[in-house]
Design an enzyme around this catalytic site. Sequence first.
Site: not given
Length: 365
Positions: A98, A208, A244
């Site tokens: 990621r 992220k 989220e």
Amino acid sequence: MAKGFTLEINPFCYLAQYQDNNSWSEKLIEKPHLSKEEEDKLSDEERRVYMLKRNSFEELPIVNYTTQYGMGCFEGLKAFPQKDGSLKLFRPDENAKRMATSMSGLMMPAFPPELFVNAVKGLICANQKAGFTPKYDSDWEKDDFLLGHSVYVRPFSYSEPGIGINLSYKPWVVIVSTNVGTYFMPGNTKALTTPMVRAFPGGTGWIKCSANYVISTLAKKRAIAQGYMEAIFLDAKEQKYFEEGSSCNLFFLLKNDTLVTPALRDTVLPGITRKSIMSLAQQKGIKTEERQISVDEVFAEAKEVFVSGTASGVFYIESITHNGKTAEFNNGKMGEVTHYFLKTLKGIQYGAIEDSFGWMVECKQ
Ligand SMILES: *Cc1c(COP(=O)(O)O)cnc(C)c1O
């Protein structure tokens, strides 16, 4: 004693920088420290001075594309103390992948996943040898490891110096770690939907990156000021579908026993805890669905709600308030299925439950 999320950086840190010849220079850095026992006896002021030294890297420029324009991404993963005295990382290969995706998403050279995993293992080992990592305590077994400690590892990218708006072409990857206890404590676990927008189609919600946290932090602080624990984001366009929490993924167990989580798209971060819960659900024979799920559906059909993330683990949501209406789930208590995931995940991480998926990785060098 490891507190929730205080910043006491362990002495060994890692630094890599992208080199022109398509490689990375790497080094493990030993920051100023005493022994753990001696440090535990320091006054607050003495400790502050040490911690500031541990949080300063003279090779890193302060004016750069990360500090000025948010051009940076990060990861968060944990190593868990085991009964046999070792420390095991939870799915570091997933964080490594990621991180590379996030760096590519910000159009910088991606840090190779093998380097990431080896760097994290090396850092954990070095801090363990120096006596700075927590040791397994069988007392933690009591409340499903609610009071368990772990090492939180924070890798992040950091750009070269610069002041004109630009991409980072020669980033550093810094990895630090800090010992942590529980993130959310039981008590108030009420959530409030926010009209703020964390991520929108075509944006960076799937990466992220630091920039995404500006809106999440504002929304969460506003929710807390109104007496809630967590802010929940809805879709940017219609404000109708769940996306989220402020830094965690969402799960809904419906009355028909189907476990639903919002489908991944460019506004939803692909959580590793999320992915692991889906595997645990499938293993247990729970029906799962990744799809859009609306506020109306959740208000009518959900019997348990929880959030998932590395920092929070699995954490139940007692109620959701949206436009002045509140839906309470399972009478405001943690539900059976939520508890199953919490206990199973923590059990695997602390070695109390067999790791049938092969998720845990020993920090051997
Ligand atoms: C990191 C993060 C998560 C959780 O991901 P994990 O891999 O489970 O820790 C969820 N949402 C956002 C926005 C995140 O940044």
